[in-house]
Design an enzyme around this catalytic site. Sequence first.
Site, PDB file in Angstrom:
ATOM      1  N   CYS A  73      48.222  -5.345   3.844  1.00  0.00           N
ATOM      2  CA  CYS A  73      48.710  -5.955   2.609  1.00  0.00           C
ATOM      3  C   CYS A  73      47.537  -6.486   1.792  1.00  0.00           C
ATOM      4  O   CYS A  73      47.510  -6.349   0.560  1.00  0.00           O
ATOM      5  CB  CYS A  73      49.678  -7.098   2.927  1.00  0.00           C
ATOM      6  N   ASP A  99      16.149 -36.141 -12.364  1.00  0.00           N
ATOM      7  CA  ASP A  99      16.270 -36.486 -13.778  1.00  0.00           C
ATOM      8  C   ASP A  99      16.021 -37.987 -13.901  1.00  0.00           C
ATOM      9  O   ASP A  99      16.239 -38.738 -12.946  1.00  0.00           O
ATOM     10  CB  ASP A  99      17.673 -36.113 -14.262  1.00  0.00           C
ATOM     11  N   ASP A 159      21.546 -31.669 -17.933  1.00  0.00           N
ATOM     12  CA  ASP A 159      20.727 -31.060 -16.881  1.00  0.00           C
ATOM     13  C   ASP A 159      21.361 -29.803 -16.297  1.00  0.00           C
ATOM     14  O   ASP A 159      20.873 -29.268 -15.308  1.00  0.00           O
ATOM     15  CB  ASP A 159      20.505 -32.076 -15.748  1.00  0.00           C
TER      16      ASP A 159
END
Length: 808
Positions: free
Chosen positions: A105, A509, A708
């Site tokens: 299936c 960052d 970012d």
Amino acid sequence: MSVTEAKGKKMIRCDHCMLEMEASSAVTAVIGSETRHFCCHGCLGVYELIHSESLDAFYRQRCDWQPGRPAFAAVDPKDFTGDIVTEGSKNRIELQLSGIRCASCVWLVEKVLGRLDGIVSARVNYATHRATVEWRSEAVTLDAILTTLSGIGYLPKPVRYGMQIEIISAEKRDLLLRFGTAGFFSMQLMLIIAALYAGFFQGIETEYRLPFQLISWALATPVVFYSGYPFISNALRSIRNRALNMDVLVALGSLAAYVYSIAMIFTGGEVFFDTAAMIVTFILLGRFLEAGSRLKAGGALAALADLQPREALLVGMDGVTSLAPLEQIGEGALIEVLPGDRVPLDGIVTAGDAEVDESMLTGESAPVLKSTGSTVHAGTCPITGRLRVKVSGNAKQTLLASIIRTVEEAQARKAPIQGIADRISGWFVPAIILLAAGTFAFWHLAGAPPVKALMNAVSVLVIACPCALGLATPLAILVGTTAVSRKGILVKGGDIFESVSRTTTVVLDKTGTITRGAPALTDHFDYGVSGSFMQYCASLEALSRHPAGRAITAGWQGEILPVEKFHAVTGMGVSGVINGEAWLAGSRALLEKEDVRITDDCLDTAARLEASGKTTVFVACNRKLAGLFGLIDDLRDDAGRMIDALRSQELRLMILTGDNAGVARYIAGKCGITDVRSGLDPVGKAEAVRKLKSDGQTVLMAGDGINDAPALTEADTGVTFGTATGIAIESADVTIMNDDLELLGTLFAHSRKCFAVIRQNLAWAFGYNLVAVPLAVTGMLHPIISALLMATSSLVVVSNSLRLRKTG
């Protein structure tokens, strides 16, 4: 098609669903020059569709198919609108499929969908019956996809998260029933076998021996064919698909002993029904305990799924509240949350004040005060006070649903190291079958009795069953991802654990990551170019989402003016028209790009501000320098501890920021990082990460997930902090829900611990086979002992993996 007689009536089977029916009631059609019979027009339609697509191989491949009509029902695309995830020009959706009966299936669904124009990919998970479909919206519609699925008998339904736990629970219940049956019959069997063994050594009369053998045959049969049915069916399926798995070894070992014993009853030899039964019993025990471990590991996920109420107090137009199912509540609706009740949906507080327990999301035990304008999330709980909340999305768009979805996906993803086990398993099973055949031939040619040759071969089959190898990686990933999720760390999978454990460089960052992310306005200089300088700047920045813009707006307490043609230049600043004047506010680079001349006095002032760690925002009106702002965004209190933790793990640290060099040096100096690069726009950050990777570094990037985004995507691992949105959770590799930088160190420590456990599991699995298989070949292990050792090997892997429940 098969034909039988029942009470004088001719019975036939449907050529599609295999349902038995009266021949007189069958729907008949000629397909491909052959007459076919179907129980209904639906099955006829499915058969014709499969035949027209040249996918008739489906009918030859399917096994374990339970007869019965597939589900035929209309599907409303509106039920799935909230489940679509759009990524550029592509859409993705997860669907729950009913009617999946066997592996063929899965093959059929993937093939049929794959032939639709515009389908990028279609994958079906046989264990969960869940399909993931990606498509291009300009080429195919969701309606066409849903119609195609229902047209071939697989009814698509919206995904209900937390279903994975239900599947494991059902598997455990089935294993318990099969193991209980095996244990009961095996205990009775061993009493009879004990008498036969005694008779073997001391002699037993034929009139007693034969009945005892027949009784042992009767007792072993339900163990082998009911309790052992999963092994036999999976073995047949793998043989049919030409991909031998570990169940082939179990089935061969058990059936060999069973069939040999039947032959011995009629030839006067010794029977070994106990061997056939105990192989199944011991291996079922191992799998039952494994299922229990997986269920226990996923308990946190099940608890999360239970946190979302099924109903909410809906506030009507007349202000009267009434209970309504979540399915009937959409974006913009107003609901009321009483003290002690769970928040049912994400939204914004419109009235009321309450202290809300958000520990289920962030891991932070202290309640958070919520008032008008605050965001609340589904599953959190007001301790005091009642709230009225404007709903921001349906039940599938909540942060809680995103967390559950992320954890479920993580538990299904493989670590790259798993590829080693997968590749070895591919040739391991055929090699063991050949080795078992060789063992039988060797002992037989060496003059050993056929019984001893067969038992040695069966020992090789059973003891080599690579259950421990199959468990080594996925169970560790399951336990590991669940453990860190309790801390508020959402990891997308074992591949992420592996990439984090191999990280050599951590890129941070600055704004909002290692700084507070909420700068305060300290200085402003008005050069008298136009009107109320502060009012105009505050009005312009009021439309900005940047922390610097919010700080400037907060510095003005008066009227905010309307802004036309507002535009945010990513990483540089904003622009707009106020009362017919064109205003700019942002970096020096933005003004220079727009040909604004910056005076030497302004540059000197900016340099002085930057040297003291302040961020500068330049302002222009009608291309003339209008003023300058100075803002300070200082280091977070927990940044130093996080950086010390990372440095103790001998990681290279770097800061990438779009801010100016002076501010970057000031922040870097306070946290002791020497490698800092400033003045970078989002693309520049991504290029810096790409350069690190080209130099052979494995890079983890930690940022806010918005500006970012390119760098987070470019890095080997992207990490976002804070109570992120659902979109951020979907896009990041790791989301740390609790805004606690120290959890980044926890992530590294746990990733390395998880990867170490995976390596230990694999080493044990390989080492066990290297020692045990030769012992079985030499005849030193009886098949029952082999089955016990194999189950014990799996339990060692389970026990080792469960050590990851503690994140430390």
